[in-house]
Design a protein around this motif. Structure first.
Motif, PDB file in Angstrom:
ATOM      1  N   ARG A 286       0.838  -1.204   0.000  1.00  0.00           N
ATOM      2  CA  ARG A 286       0.000   0.000   0.000  1.00  0.00           C
ATOM      3  C   ARG A 286       0.874   1.255   0.000  1.00  0.00           C
ATOM      4  N   THR A 287       1.953   1.238   0.767  1.00  0.00           N
ATOM      5  CA  THR A 287       2.888   2.363   0.793  1.00  0.00           C
ATOM      6  C   THR A 287       3.503   2.579  -0.586  1.00  0.00           C
ATOM      7  N   LEU A 288       3.886   1.507  -1.237  1.00  0.00           N
ATOM      8  CA  LEU A 288       4.427   1.619  -2.600  1.00  0.00           C
ATOM      9  C   LEU A 288       3.380   2.158  -3.572  1.00  0.00           C
ATOM     10  N   ALA A 289       2.144   1.679  -3.445  1.00  0.00           N
ATOM     11  CA  ALA A 289       1.067   2.152  -4.331  1.00  0.00           C
ATOM     12  C   ALA A 289       0.854   3.658  -4.154  1.00  0.00           C
ATOM     13  N   ILE A 290       0.822   4.112  -2.917  1.00  0.00           N
ATOM     14  CA  ILE A 290       0.626   5.546  -2.662  1.00  0.00           C
ATOM     15  C   ILE A 290       1.814   6.346  -3.188  1.00  0.00           C
ATOM     16  N   GLY A 291       3.010   5.795  -3.062  1.00  0.00           N
ATOM     17  CA  GLY A 291       4.188   6.455  -3.630  1.00  0.00           C
ATOM     18  C   GLY A 291       4.084   6.616  -5.137  1.00  0.00           C
ATOM     19  N   LEU A 292       3.625   5.563  -5.812  1.00  0.00           N
ATOM     20  CA  LEU A 292       3.422   5.651  -7.268  1.00  0.00           C
ATOM     21  C   LEU A 292       2.328   6.663  -7.607  1.00  0.00           C
ATOM     22  N   MET A 293       1.279   6.683  -6.797  1.00  0.00           N
ATOM     23  CA  MET A 293       0.195   7.643  -7.032  1.00  0.00           C
ATOM     24  C   MET A 293       0.717   9.073  -6.880  1.00  0.00           C
ATOM     25  N   ARG A 294       1.560   9.314  -5.870  1.00  0.00           N
ATOM     26  CA  ARG A 294       2.139  10.651  -5.678  1.00  0.00           C
ATOM     27  C   ARG A 294       3.014  11.051  -6.859  1.00  0.00           C
ATOM     28  N   ALA A 295       3.752  10.092  -7.371  1.00  0.00           N
ATOM     29  CA  ALA A 295       4.649  10.376  -8.486  1.00  0.00           C
ATOM     30  C   ALA A 295       3.905  10.593  -9.799  1.00  0.00           C
TER      31      ALA A 295
ATOM     32  N   SER B 260     -10.394   4.592  -0.010  1.00  0.00           N
ATOM     33  CA  SER B 260     -10.221   3.719  -1.171  1.00  0.00           C
ATOM     34  C   SER B 260      -9.109   4.270  -2.063  1.00  0.00           C
ATOM     35  N   PHE B 261      -8.732   3.494  -3.056  1.00  0.00           N
ATOM     36  CA  PHE B 261      -7.740   3.952  -4.037  1.00  0.00           C
ATOM     37  C   PHE B 261      -8.198   5.265  -4.663  1.00  0.00           C
ATOM     38  N   SER B 262      -9.423   5.293  -5.165  1.00  0.00           N
ATOM     39  CA  SER B 262      -9.931   6.484  -5.860  1.00  0.00           C
ATOM     40  C   SER B 262      -9.974   7.701  -4.950  1.00  0.00           C
ATOM     41  N   ARG B 263     -10.412   7.506  -3.729  1.00  0.00           N
ATOM     42  CA  ARG B 263     -10.487   8.620  -2.771  1.00  0.00           C
ATOM     43  C   ARG B 263      -9.087   9.116  -2.407  1.00  0.00           C
ATOM     44  N   THR B 264      -8.152   8.194  -2.235  1.00  0.00           N
ATOM     45  CA  THR B 264      -6.769   8.574  -1.935  1.00  0.00           C
ATOM     46  C   THR B 264      -6.189   9.407  -3.075  1.00  0.00           C
TER      47      THR B 264
ATOM     48  N   GLY C 211       2.961  -5.260  -9.980  1.00  0.00           N
ATOM     49  CA  GLY C 211       2.960  -6.692 -10.279  1.00  0.00           C
ATOM     50  C   GLY C 211       1.915  -7.464  -9.490  1.00  0.00           C
ATOM     51  N   ILE C 212       0.799  -6.796  -9.192  1.00  0.00           N
ATOM     52  CA  ILE C 212      -0.291  -7.445  -8.466  1.00  0.00           C
ATOM     53  C   ILE C 212      -1.579  -7.285  -9.269  1.00  0.00           C
ATOM     54  N   SER C 213      -2.593  -8.030  -8.905  1.00  0.00           N
ATOM     55  CA  SER C 213      -3.869  -7.938  -9.602  1.00  0.00           C
ATOM     56  C   SER C 213      -4.624  -6.684  -9.154  1.00  0.00           C
ATOM     57  N   LEU C 214      -5.567  -6.284  -9.957  1.00  0.00           N
ATOM     58  CA  LEU C 214      -6.411  -5.145  -9.623  1.00  0.00           C
ATOM     59  C   LEU C 214      -7.182  -5.418  -8.338  1.00  0.00           C
ATOM     60  N   ARG C 215      -7.679  -6.625  -8.191  1.00  0.00           N
ATOM     61  CA  ARG C 215      -8.403  -6.994  -6.974  1.00  0.00           C
ATOM     62  C   ARG C 215      -7.504  -6.890  -5.742  1.00  0.00           C
ATOM     63  N   HIS C 216      -6.267  -7.350  -5.871  1.00  0.00           N
ATOM     64  CA  HIS C 216      -5.312  -7.277  -4.774  1.00  0.00           C
ATOM     65  C   HIS C 216      -5.062  -5.808  -4.388  1.00  0.00           C
ATOM     66  N   LEU C 217      -4.935  -4.941  -5.370  1.00  0.00           N
ATOM     67  CA  LEU C 217      -4.732  -3.510  -5.086  1.00  0.00           C
ATOM     68  C   LEU C 217      -5.900  -2.958  -4.278  1.00  0.00           C
ATOM     69  N   HIS C 218      -7.113  -3.258  -4.712  1.00  0.00           N
ATOM     70  CA  HIS C 218      -8.280  -2.749  -3.987  1.00  0.00           C
ATOM     71  C   HIS C 218      -8.366  -3.343  -2.578  1.00  0.00           C
ATOM     72  N   LEU C 219      -7.951  -4.583  -2.409  1.00  0.00           N
ATOM     73  CA  LEU C 219      -7.922  -5.186  -1.071  1.00  0.00           C
ATOM     74  C   LEU C 219      -6.934  -4.454  -0.160  1.00  0.00           C
ATOM     75  N   LEU C 220      -5.823  -3.999  -0.722  1.00  0.00           N
ATOM     76  CA  LEU C 220      -4.844  -3.253   0.080  1.00  0.00           C
ATOM     77  C   LEU C 220      -5.463  -1.995   0.680  1.00  0.00           C
ATOM     78  N   PHE C 221      -6.324  -1.342  -0.093  1.00  0.00           N
ATOM     79  CA  PHE C 221      -6.918  -0.092   0.362  1.00  0.00           C
ATOM     80  C   PHE C 221      -8.128  -0.311   1.264  1.00  0.00           C
TER      81      PHE C 221
END
Length: 143
Positions: free
Chosen positions: A38-47, A80-84, A64-74
Motif C-alpha cells: 500500500r505504501t508503494l502504491a501511494i508512492g506511485l500515485m504521488r509520483a 479507497s484507491f480512488s479517494r486517496t 505486479g499485483i492484480s487489480l483486486r489485490h490492489l483494492h484489497l490493500l486499500f
C-alpha cells in the motif's frame, strides 16, 4: 522524490520474515506485506497523480499485483484507491493555487490530472469548502 515510509513494526516484521525468522504465513507478516505494498502504491500515485490516465489497473500492473489485490490493500486504510488519489490531487491543486496564484484554475486542474474542470471544482469544494478561485491569496491595498 519523497522517501516512502513503512511503519517501524511493519518494516521490522518484513525484515525478520526475509531472514526466515518469522513464518510467511503469520498474520503479522501478511499484514506487513500489505502495508508495504500500500505504501508503494501511494508512492506511485504521488509520483503520477498529474496523469489524467492514471488508473488502479496501471498502479496494480506497476506493482505486479492484480487489480483486486490492489483494492484489497486499500480496504485496510481509511480511504479507497480512488479517494486517496482524489485527495492527493486536490491537495496539490490547493498548494499550486496558493503558491502560484497567477496560474489559471483550468491549468491547475489539468496539471493535477483532472480532465473535467467541473469535477475538479466539485472535489475541491468538498475538500476545502471553497471554490478553487477563492483559494488564492488576497492582495492587500495599503492606504
Amino acid at each position: 522524490m519523497r522517501r516512502l515510509k513503512c511503519t517501524g513494526l511493519a518494516a521490522a516484521t518484513l525484515a525478520l520474515a526475509a531472514r526466515g525468522w518469522l513464518a510467511e504465513s503469520l498474520p503479522e507478516v501478511r499484514s506487513a506485506r500489505r502495508a508495504g505494498l500500500r505504501t508503494l502504491a501511494i508512492g506511485l500515485m504521488r509520483a503520477r497523480f498529474h496523469r489524467a490516465d492514471l488508473t488502479p489497473a496501471g498502479i496494480a500492473g506497476a506493482l505486479g499485483i492484480s487489480l483486486r489485490h490492489l483494492h484489497l490493500l486499500f480496504e485496510e486504510s481509511p480511504h479507497s484507491f480512488s479517494r486517496t488519489l482524489a485527495i492527493l490531487r486536490v491537495e496539490e491543486a490547493h498548494k499550486l493555487l496558493v503558491e502560484q496564484p497567477e496560474l489559471p484554475v483550468l491549468q491547475v486542474a489539468q496539471a493535477c490530472g483532472y480532465r473535467s474542470p467541473s469535477r475538479f471544482a466539485g472535489l475541491f469544494r468538498a475538500r476545502f469548502g471553497l471554490i478553487p478561485s477563492a483559494t488564492r491569496p488576497v492582495s492587500r491595498i495599503d492606504d
